[in-house]
Design an enzyme around this catalytic site. Structure first.
Site, PDB file in Angstrom:
ATOM      1  N   CYS A  63      -2.428   7.578   5.308  1.00 36.92           N
ATOM      2  CA  CYS A  63      -1.298   7.466   5.739  1.00 36.92           C
ATOM      3  C   CYS A  63      -0.691   8.027   7.704  1.00 36.92           C
ATOM      4  O   CYS A  63      -0.173   7.182   8.101  1.00 36.92           O
ATOM      5  CB  CYS A  63      -0.054   8.605   5.392  1.00 36.92           C
ATOM      6  N   CYS A  82       0.238  -0.685   0.080  1.00 31.74           N
ATOM      7  CA  CYS A  82      -0.074  -0.247   0.003  1.00 31.74           C
ATOM      8  C   CYS A  82       0.907   1.225  -0.217  1.00 31.74           C
ATOM      9  O   CYS A  82       0.201   2.427  -0.007  1.00 31.74           O
ATOM     10  CB  CYS A  82      -1.017  -0.094   1.123  1.00 31.74           C
ATOM     11  N   CYS A  84       5.584   8.740   1.722  1.00 30.65           N
ATOM     12  CA  CYS A  84       5.056   9.926   0.931  1.00 30.65           C
ATOM     13  C   CYS A  84       5.169  10.255   2.703  1.00 30.65           C
ATOM     14  O   CYS A  84       5.498  10.857   3.696  1.00 30.65           O
ATOM     15  CB  CYS A  84       4.050   9.700   0.938  1.00 30.65           C
ATOM     16  N   ASP A 114       3.212   2.220   2.650  1.00 34.92           N
ATOM     17  CA  ASP A 114       3.722   3.552   3.554  1.00 34.92           C
ATOM     18  C   ASP A 114       4.634   2.006   4.581  1.00 34.92           C
ATOM     19  O   ASP A 114       3.317   1.190   4.921  1.00 34.92           O
ATOM     20  CB  ASP A 114       2.299   3.813   4.451  1.00 34.92           C
TER      21      ASP A 114
HETATM   22 ZN   LIG Z   1       1.077   7.923   1.716  1.00 37.26          ZN
END
Ligand SMILES: [Zn+2]
Ligand SMILES: Cc1ncc(COP(=O)(O)O)c(C=O)c1O
Lengths: 125, 385
Positions: free
Chosen positions: A102, A33, A58, A35
């Protein structure tokens, strides 16, 4: 897109690294995914005295990792368990909606590290 | 800070010459091209000149050029228009797994409307073959739509060979040439395409303006119903400034093409060689030779794309990535998955797209700052060995 606070924590992340002989380690997320977060905690007398992280992810993932370590450092285990992703996002002056995913990981990683610590405690007894 | 723009596959600045050509058509020549008085006639003349310019650039006839509101509209019109106009003959469409969403999502929409779509897989370099297309054709096939050049990894598809297959089977053939225009020679006759999509803003033209080439005799339903503009096939008062700008952009983009492509690909090769040499665990995505002159797409292992983009931006460099977190979905780019990359490697992709405005100093600046950025993020990565 990101607030100044997010950019600050992304570009100067606090508490990056690992703790040797950590009392608890939590790793959540997966590469699929996009992360992954790994949290290391040092606990003395029920207080988190040190915390470090490593994150693959990210800008939001890195910033929430950084902020959440700041928020639990010096806190008791109970206080740290009460940390929510919402509180982390608020401390960062908000996150774009598509980044909420996230930010969940930070809360989960802290909780996972604490669970690991508790498990180790029980085994140690 | 000196800003370095290496995201030309996303969009480009309007060239000064293009803007100059467009300006009079906002206020001086404001007439409606359908009106009979002087300013209307002047608008009409500009419209037809623009049409002739675009036609000449791709080997088409002027009456085969239709102005649209961009690449997405051209793709939608070609695919839905051809599907609906030819559904009496069959309901099967062939495309690839790596098309732009303007094509993929249109095909998926048509699946809901009762059409069957074959999404051809590509090889590790992003190439599909004419043999694959041939093998996928059934008596029901009415349309083949395959891009000329991929926007993410820059791979060029064998359009001429696929065109031959399409002609042999008398199947309509559409190609999305949005990224190919101005990068490689585009010739609709040589390619054997019946329909071809272009977009102005990728070639230093205005945003929201594009072209659909429709070969004479090809039946497509209109997408936009209304007035009799564009020979009754695409309604709406013409966006004259946009059309004039599109034509000038097409003219400039196809002028001295070989020279420009040579200069751009030399910069690309310098970037690729430099990145591979200075950063360990990096791979080039796309085809080693059959690729757009301006495209360099890398996967940087152990780190994620958005982090690299943000740090590059802090250093004044604009690039793009196919990671999930930049696309706003949970999955990384469908193109990177289609060439067989595992998710975690697809998340670490980084695309630089070079234009004829790029200079060697820009490339050298990327090579100067990127290794440090990668190191910083790798130091933070829990999956770094
Ligand atoms: Zn992310
Ligand atoms: C290959 C391809 N097709 C279609 C489009 C859509 O074009 P536009 O932005 O003009 O709608 C793009 C641009 O994003 C593209 O790269």
């Amino acid at each position: 897109m990101y607030s100044d606070k997010v950019m600050d924590h992304f570009s100067n992340p606090r508490n990056v690294g690992e703790i040797e002989n950590a009392d608890g380690i939590g790793m959540v997320g997966n590469a699929k995914c996009g992360d992954i977060m790994k949290m290391f905690i040092k606990v003395e007398k029920n207080v988190i005295t040190d915390v470090k992280f490593k994150t693959f992810g990210c800008g939001a993932a890195i910033a929430t990792s950084s902020m959440s370590t700041e928020m639990v450092k010096g806190k008791t285990i109970e206080e740290a368990m009460a940390l929510t992703n919402k509180a982390v996002a608020e401390a960062l002056d908000g996150l774009p909606t598509q980044k909420i995913h996230c930010s969940m990981l930070a809360e989960e990683a802290i909780h996972a590290a604490i669970e690991d610590y508790k498990k180790k405690q029980q085994q140690g007894d | 800070m000196n800003r370095i723009y290496l995201d030309n596959a996303a969009t480009t600045p309007v060239a000064a010459e293009v803007l100059q050509k467009m300006l009079p058509y906002f206020s001086d020549v404001y007439g409606n091209a359908s009106s009979i008085y002087a300013t209307g006639r002047e608008a009409r003349k500009a419209l037809e000149n623009a049409r002739a310019t675009v036609a000449a650039a791709i080997g088409a006839k002027p009456n085969e050029i239709y102005f649209t509101a961009g690449g997405s509209e051209s793709d939608n019109w070609a695919i839905k228009g051809a599907a609906y106009a030819n559904s009496g003959k069959g309901k099967h469409i062939i495309t690839t797994a790596i098309e732009h969403h303007a094509v993929l999502n249109t095909c998926q929409y048509l699946e809901k409307k009762g059409f069957a779509v074959t999404y051809l897989p590509v090889d590790e370099f992003g190439r599909v073959t004419a043999e694959q297309v041939q093998a996928a054709i059934t008596p029901e096939t009415i349309l083949i739509t395959i891009m000329a050049a991929n926007n993410e990894i820059g791979t060029l598809e064998p359009i001429e060979e696929i065109g031959r297959v399409a002609r042999n089977h008398k199947t309509l053939f559409h190609s999305d040439a949005v990224q190919a225009m101005g990068a490689i020679p585009v010739d609709v006759v040589k390619w054997g395409v019946d329909m071809l999509s272009m977009s102005a803003h990728k070639i230093h033209g205005p945003k929201g303006a594009g072209v659909l080439y429709l070969k004479n005799g090809v039946r497509v339903d209109p997408l936009i119903h209304g007035g009799a503009q564009e020979r009754g096939r695409r309604a709406g008062t013409e966006n004259l400034a946009g059309i004039v700008g599109t034509a000038e952009a097409v003219r400039l983009a196809t002028k001295d093409l070989q020279e420009k492509a040579a200069k751009i690909s030399a910069l690309r090769d310098r970037l690729i060689a430099g990145v591979i040499k200075t950063i360990p665990d990096v791979r080039l995505n796309g085809h080693p030779t059959e690729r757009l002159p301006g495209n360099a797409n890398f996967s940087v292992k152990f780190i994620e794309g958005e982090g690299m983009l943000l740090r590059l931006d802090m250093a004044g460099i604009a690039a793009s990535s196919g990671s999930a977190c930049t696309s706003g979905s949970l999955d990384p780019s469908h193109v990177l998955l289609a060439i067989g990359l595992p998710h975690e490697i697809a998340h670490g992709s980084l695309r630089f797209s070079i234009s004829d405005k790029t200079v060697q100093e820009d490339i050298d600046e990327v090579l100067r700052v990127l290794p440090g950025i990668v190191n910083t993020l790798r130091d933070m990565s829990p999956i770094m060995a």
